[in-house]
Design a protein around this motif. Structure first.
Motif, PDB file in Angstrom:
ATOM      1  N   GLU A   1      53.905  23.256  39.904  1.00  0.00           N
ATOM      2  CA  GLU A   1      53.021  24.081  39.064  1.00  0.00           C
ATOM      3  C   GLU A   1      53.535  25.511  38.945  1.00  0.00           C
ATOM      4  OE1 GLU A   1      49.211  23.587  40.920  1.00  0.00           O
ATOM      5  OE2 GLU A   1      48.806  21.690  39.868  1.00  0.00           O
ATOM      6  N   GLU A   2      54.063  26.042  40.055  1.00  0.00           N
ATOM      7  CA  GLU A   2      54.639  27.388  40.028  1.00  0.00           C
ATOM      8  C   GLU A   2      55.836  27.435  39.082  1.00  0.00           C
ATOM      9  OE1 GLU A   2      57.166  30.498  42.746  1.00  0.00           O
ATOM     10  OE2 GLU A   2      55.978  28.984  43.796  1.00  0.00           O
ATOM     11  N   ALA A   3      56.674  26.392  39.145  1.00  0.00           N
ATOM     12  CA  ALA A   3      57.846  26.333  38.265  1.00  0.00           C
ATOM     13  C   ALA A   3      57.427  26.419  36.800  1.00  0.00           C
ATOM     14  CB  ALA A   3      58.631  25.048  38.526  1.00  0.00           C
ATOM     15  N   VAL A   4      56.438  25.627  36.426  1.00  0.00           N
ATOM     16  CA  VAL A   4      55.971  25.615  35.035  1.00  0.00           C
ATOM     17  C   VAL A   4      55.419  26.988  34.648  1.00  0.00           C
ATOM     18  CG1 VAL A   4      54.266  24.625  33.453  1.00  0.00           C
ATOM     19  CG2 VAL A   4      55.545  23.125  35.007  1.00  0.00           C
ATOM     20  N   LYS A   5      54.640  27.598  35.534  1.00  0.00           N
ATOM     21  CA  LYS A   5      54.062  28.920  35.244  1.00  0.00           C
ATOM     22  C   LYS A   5      55.151  29.973  35.045  1.00  0.00           C
ATOM     23  CE  LYS A   5      49.643  28.290  37.578  1.00  0.00           C
ATOM     24  NZ  LYS A   5      48.860  28.521  38.803  1.00  0.00           N
ATOM     25  N   ARG A   6      56.273  29.782  35.723  1.00  0.00           N
ATOM     26  CA  ARG A   6      57.364  30.757  35.620  1.00  0.00           C
ATOM     27  C   ARG A   6      58.322  30.465  34.472  1.00  0.00           C
ATOM     28  NH1 ARG A   6      59.508  31.602  41.717  1.00  0.00           N
ATOM     29  NH2 ARG A   6      60.944  33.013  40.641  1.00  0.00           N
ATOM     30  N   GLY A   7      58.006  29.432  33.683  1.00  0.00           N
ATOM     31  CA  GLY A   7      58.801  29.158  32.493  1.00  0.00           C
ATOM     32  C   GLY A   7      59.800  28.033  32.616  1.00  0.00           C
ATOM     33  N   VAL A   8      59.807  27.338  33.744  1.00  0.00           N
ATOM     34  CA  VAL A   8      60.752  26.238  33.931  1.00  0.00           C
ATOM     35  C   VAL A   8      60.370  25.068  33.020  1.00  0.00           C
ATOM     36  CG1 VAL A   8      61.585  24.521  35.594  1.00  0.00           C
ATOM     37  CG2 VAL A   8      61.291  26.906  36.302  1.00  0.00           C
ATOM     38  N   PHE A   9      61.379  24.493  32.381  1.00  0.00           N
ATOM     39  CA  PHE A   9      61.152  23.337  31.506  1.00  0.00           C
ATOM     40  C   PHE A   9      62.092  22.184  31.818  1.00  0.00           C
ATOM     41  CE2 PHE A   9      63.969  26.388  29.496  1.00  0.00           C
ATOM     42  CZ  PHE A   9      65.082  25.621  29.200  1.00  0.00           C
ATOM     43  N   GLY A  10      63.010  22.397  32.752  1.00  0.00           N
ATOM     44  CA  GLY A  10      63.969  21.352  33.108  1.00  0.00           C
ATOM     45  C   GLY A  10      64.657  21.692  34.412  1.00  0.00           C
ATOM     46  N   ALA A  11      65.571  20.816  34.814  1.00  0.00           N
ATOM     47  CA  ALA A  11      66.281  20.999  36.084  1.00  0.00           C
ATOM     48  C   ALA A  11      67.780  20.864  35.882  1.00  0.00           C
ATOM     49  CB  ALA A  11      65.801  19.958  37.107  1.00  0.00           C
ATOM     50  N   PRO A  12      68.536  21.674  36.615  1.00  0.00           N
ATOM     51  CA  PRO A  12      68.100  22.672  37.578  1.00  0.00           C
ATOM     52  C   PRO A  12      67.768  23.997  36.909  1.00  0.00           C
ATOM     53  CG  PRO A  12      70.481  22.630  37.522  1.00  0.00           C
ATOM     54  CD  PRO A  12      70.010  21.569  36.559  1.00  0.00           C
ATOM     55  N   THR A  13      66.933  24.780  37.575  1.00  0.00           N
ATOM     56  CA  THR A  13      66.620  26.131  37.126  1.00  0.00           C
ATOM     57  C   THR A  13      66.726  27.059  38.321  1.00  0.00           C
ATOM     58  OG1 THR A  13      65.145  25.339  35.380  1.00  0.00           O
ATOM     59  CG2 THR A  13      64.893  27.627  36.075  1.00  0.00           C
ATOM     60  N   CYS A  14      67.458  28.140  38.139  1.00  0.00           N
ATOM     61  CA  CYS A  14      67.608  29.144  39.191  1.00  0.00           C
ATOM     62  C   CYS A  14      66.933  30.444  38.775  1.00  0.00           C
ATOM     63  CB  CYS A  14      69.088  29.429  39.459  1.00  0.00           C
ATOM     64  SG  CYS A  14      70.001  28.042  40.167  1.00  0.00           S
ATOM     65  N   PHE A  15      66.437  31.168  39.772  1.00  0.00           N
ATOM     66  CA  PHE A  15      65.897  32.507  39.555  1.00  0.00           C
ATOM     67  C   PHE A  15      66.614  33.485  40.473  1.00  0.00           C
ATOM     68  CE2 PHE A  15      62.381  29.951  37.974  1.00  0.00           C
ATOM     69  CZ  PHE A  15      61.900  30.693  36.907  1.00  0.00           C
ATOM     70  N   VAL A  16      67.027  34.601  39.884  1.00  0.00           N
ATOM     71  CA  VAL A  16      67.580  35.720  40.646  1.00  0.00           C
ATOM     72  C   VAL A  16      66.847  36.966  40.178  1.00  0.00           C
ATOM     73  CG1 VAL A  16      69.622  37.087  41.208  1.00  0.00           C
ATOM     74  CG2 VAL A  16      69.864  34.633  40.753  1.00  0.00           C
ATOM     75  N   ASP A  17      66.137  37.626  41.089  1.00  0.00           N
ATOM     76  CA  ASP A  17      65.358  38.829  40.738  1.00  0.00           C
ATOM     77  C   ASP A  17      64.436  38.577  39.546  1.00  0.00           C
ATOM     78  OD1 ASP A  17      66.462  40.290  42.777  1.00  0.00           O
ATOM     79  OD2 ASP A  17      68.010  41.206  41.530  1.00  0.00           O
ATOM     80  N   GLY A  18      63.832  37.407  39.498  1.00  0.00           N
ATOM     81  CA  GLY A  18      62.894  37.103  38.424  1.00  0.00           C
ATOM     82  C   GLY A  18      63.543  36.625  37.137  1.00  0.00           C
TER      83      GLY A  18
END
Length: 197
Positions: A162-179
């Motif tokens: 759920e957090e992934a979706v809220k942060r804009g993730v739509f597929g895998a893999p997804t990385c975040f660096v400093d937002g």
């Protein structure tokens, strides 16, 4: 303070496997912390209206070739699993259970499961095969099977998804660096650059 790479992934994603083969060294070289964030890709697809590229014939054919190119570039073994698509609910809960109960063995579990799916082509929808893979990797398969039913394990995977979706993730893999979000194993150069900034 060193930077962090959050790695949202699903074992059933071949691109997640390829990213996994590169991220530990990339993060070590950059002095960054790699944080594994298991999520359920099927739920992400459902929430975002996305679907696997493999479900579109022409795109699927191209994707297979492109994945093979990257495996060759990275110098890593890869075999597209003949049992794809894979229902990974149980497998992702297994990983979360290891993360919660045996964090020091998370890398071992991750490696064993990715290897089984994307190198050995094992049918990991078969509980017997899953138990064999876990046992060979030195895990108590029966204990892990019991742990995946724990509410804390189910809730942790659901919350991460759920957090992934809220942060804009739509597929895998997804990385975040400093937002900043980077989607796809073919965007690791941007992850590397973000770690230098």
């Amino acid at each position: 303070m060193s930077k962090t790479v959050e790695f949202f992934f699903d074992l059933g994603s071949p691109a997640s496997y390829l990213a996994h083969t590169q991220l530990p060294d990339l993060c070590r070289d950059a002095g960054a912390e790699l944080v594994y964030r298991p999520m359920l890709l099927g739920a992400v697809f459902q929430a975002t209206g996305n679907a696997s590229p493999a479900m579109i014939l022409a795109k699927g054919r191209y994707m297979l070739r492109d994945l093979a190119r990257f495996a060759e570039r990275y110098g890593v073994p890869m075999r597209f699993n003949p049992h794809f698509p894979i229902n990974t609910l149980t497998l992702m809960r297994l990983l979360v259970a290891v993360q919660l109960h045996q964090p020091e063995r998370f890398d071992d579990a991750l490696q064993a499961l990715f290897q089984a799916i994307w190198v050995e082509g094992i049918h990991m929808g078969d509980p017997t095969k899953v138990a064999e893979v876990l046992t060979a990797a030195g895990f108590d398969a029966q204990a892990l099977q019991a742990q995946i039913a724990e509410p804390a394990v189910k809730d942790a995977l659901k919350a991460s998804t759920e957090e992934a979706v809220k942060r804009g993730v739509f597929g895998a893999p997804t990385c975040f660096v400093d937002g900043e979000m980077f989607f796809g194993q073919d965007r690791l150069d941007f992850v590397r650059e973000a770690l230098r900034d």
